[in-house]
Write an enzyme that holds these catalytic residues in place. Structure first.
Site, PDB file in Angstrom:
ATOM      1  N   ASP A   1     -77.244  32.986  76.042  1.00  0.00           N
ATOM      2  CA  ASP A   1     -76.979  31.020  76.115  1.00  0.00           C
ATOM      3  C   ASP A   1     -77.858  30.396  77.698  1.00  0.00           C
ATOM      4  OD1 ASP A   1     -77.126  27.861  74.987  1.00  0.00           O
ATOM      5  OD2 ASP A   1     -75.203  28.142  75.280  1.00  0.00           O
TER       6      ASP A   1
ATOM      7  N   LYS B   1     -71.645  42.602  80.712  1.00  0.00           N
ATOM      8  CA  LYS B   1     -71.078  42.640  81.583  1.00  0.00           C
ATOM      9  C   LYS B   1     -69.698  43.512  81.794  1.00  0.00           C
ATOM     10  CE  LYS B   1     -69.452  41.246  85.692  1.00  0.00           C
ATOM     11  NZ  LYS B   1     -70.722  41.774  87.470  1.00  0.00           N
TER      12      LYS B   1
ATOM     13  N   ASP C   1     -75.379  40.212  86.147  1.00  0.00           N
ATOM     14  CA  ASP C   1     -75.311  38.778  86.780  1.00  0.00           C
ATOM     15  C   ASP C   1     -76.941  39.386  87.841  1.00  0.00           C
ATOM     16  OD1 ASP C   1     -74.143  40.879  86.840  1.00  0.00           O
ATOM     17  OD2 ASP C   1     -72.693  40.185  88.547  1.00  0.00           O
TER      18      ASP C   1
ATOM     19  N   TYR D   1     -67.867  32.046  71.977  1.00  0.00           N
ATOM     20  CA  TYR D   1     -68.701  30.838  71.473  1.00  0.00           C
ATOM     21  C   TYR D   1     -67.820  31.172  69.767  1.00  0.00           C
ATOM     22  CZ  TYR D   1     -71.735  29.197  74.318  1.00  0.00           C
ATOM     23  OH  TYR D   1     -72.465  29.000  75.630  1.00  0.00           O
TER      24      TYR D   1
END
Ligand code: NAD
Length: 373
Positions: free
Chosen positions: A261, A204, A237, A137
């Site tokens: 987000d 991740k 995930d 972002y």
């Protein structure tokens, strides 16, 4: 980095001067409703109303005039409605620009279920702490086909031995030690101040070893300074699945920007929807309180939007100002209106067409009534 001081610790005193940004779409309606209930708490606030967003862009060629930033710099606290970001054209996100210009590096989004809301589970109470300035972002992007993009692709291919396609667009994901350390420290300090038991870092790192991997490494190091608070990590995930199945296992979650987000919307889904999900963007100097949701343009001017997410953002703002008693009263009044289920908007009814749903301002009046009791 230093631990951010609460605004009361920074010497704020009554009457407070607060920048109020109504925003776009449903923003002005939910802002008006929120202003009404905040004023009903009796906390003296002088609102410094500042316009930003689509209409200002049409008029002035910028959606975020310098005077808006100046107002927040002076007042150090703002309450903000959502602002539309045109997809793939027009101006870049005002929300992102605001967070970057004022270095509001921590986005705090509590996801707490209130009795009476339509939820999968009772008693969900998690807090998403999202890094607000880095990651994908940061706005470092290269458009497909531009000369600099083609040059960059050539360089990347040369350095990595990979074969990025010439017709690629590129967004850079940069995560620093500095950015990771201050957000993780913020999450632990938040946990301590709010008597929370655990911080979970979400990442991740198994795939993105040098960005998320760095975030995790720093998080582990910071955690050692907080032996009184449990620490663990989850791959993003898996975290999504765990939150849907076992939200009660989690407490404070800290993560890079993009995951924050997404997971804060997931969290909103767990507690009855975006209409109930408040938020705060906090830096060492300034704080901007705003709901998690966007400007929902299709409901603009219809008196249909749920103002509770913004009211609960105002609750966070009052706490930040040191007005804890008024904040608890306002939160209690909103909770009571939710529990009763009579004066709530369409999104909190069994179906959106439910004829008993009330409008934005009716919710505000019901909350004011509760505050008077
Ligand atoms: P959105 O949150 O505006 O709306 C998604 C859906 O959620 C809406 O269709 C509506 O059904 C529901 N919803 C949202 N808020 C609600 C409320 N208060 N009451 C009842 N229902 C509500 O998301 P979007 O449609 O993806 O985005 C619309 C615009 O808002 C975009 O331009 C986006 O960039 C912007 N946006 C701004 C912010 C911000 O200002 N911080 C945050 C997110 C999105």
């Amino acid at each position: 980095m230093s631990t951010p001081l609460s605004l009361s610790e920074q010497g704020f005193s009554r009457p407070y001067r607060v920048t109020l940004i109504p925003g776009d779409g449903i923003g002005p309606e939910i802002t008006e409703a929120t202003r009404l209930v905040v004023e009903a708490t009796g906390v003296p606030i002088e609102w410094d109303i500042q316009e930003a967003g689509e209409e200002v862009y049409e008029r002035e060629g910028t959606p975020l005039p310098e005077r808006v930033l100046e107002s927040i710099r002076q007042n150090r606290v703002a309450l903000k409605g959502p602002i539309t970001t045109p997809v793939g054209r027009g101006f870049r996100s005002v929300n992102v620009a605001l967070r970057q210009s004022l270095d509001l590096y921590a986005c705090v989004r509590p996801c707490k279920s209130y009795e009476g809301a339509k939820t999968l589970y009772r008693d969900v109470d998690i807090v998403v702490v999202r890094e607000n300035t880095e990651d994908l972002y940061a706005g470092v992007e290269f458009e497909k086909g531009k000369t600099e993009t083609l040059k960059l692709i050539e360089e990347i291919n040369r350095y990595t031995g990979k074969a990025l396609r010439q017709d690629s667009g590129i967004s850079i994901k940069a995560i620093s030690v500095f950015g990771s350390e201050r957000i993780v420290r913020f999450a632990f300090e938040y946990a301590r101040r709010n008597h929370r038991r655990k911080v979970t870092a979400v990442h991740k790192a198994n795939i993105m070893k040098y960005s998320d991997g760095l975030f995790l490494e720093v998080a582990r190091a910071v955690a050692r300074d907080y032996p009184d608070i449990e620490f663990e990590d989850r791959i993003v995930d898996n975290m999504c699945m765990q939150l849907v199945q076992k939200p009660h296992l989690y407490d404070v979650l800290v993560m890079p920007n993009l995951y924050g987000d997404i997971l804060s919307d997931l969290g909103a889904g767990l507690i009855g929807g975006l209409g109930l999900a408040p938020g705060a963007n906090i830096g060492d100097g300034y704080a901007v309180f705003e709901p998690t949701h966007g400007s929902a343009p299709k409901y603009k001017g219809l008196n249909r939007a749920n103002p509770m997410a913004m009211m609960l953002s105002a609750v966070m703002m009052l706490r930040h100002l040191g007005e804890r008693e008024a904040a608890s009263r306002l939160e209690g009044a909103v909770a009571e209106v939710i529990r009763e289920g009579k004066n709530v908007t369409y999104d909190m009814k069994p179906t959106p067409e439910d004829p008993t749903a009330v409008g934005t301002m009716e919710v505000a009046r019901a909350v004011v009534e509760r505050l008077k009791e």
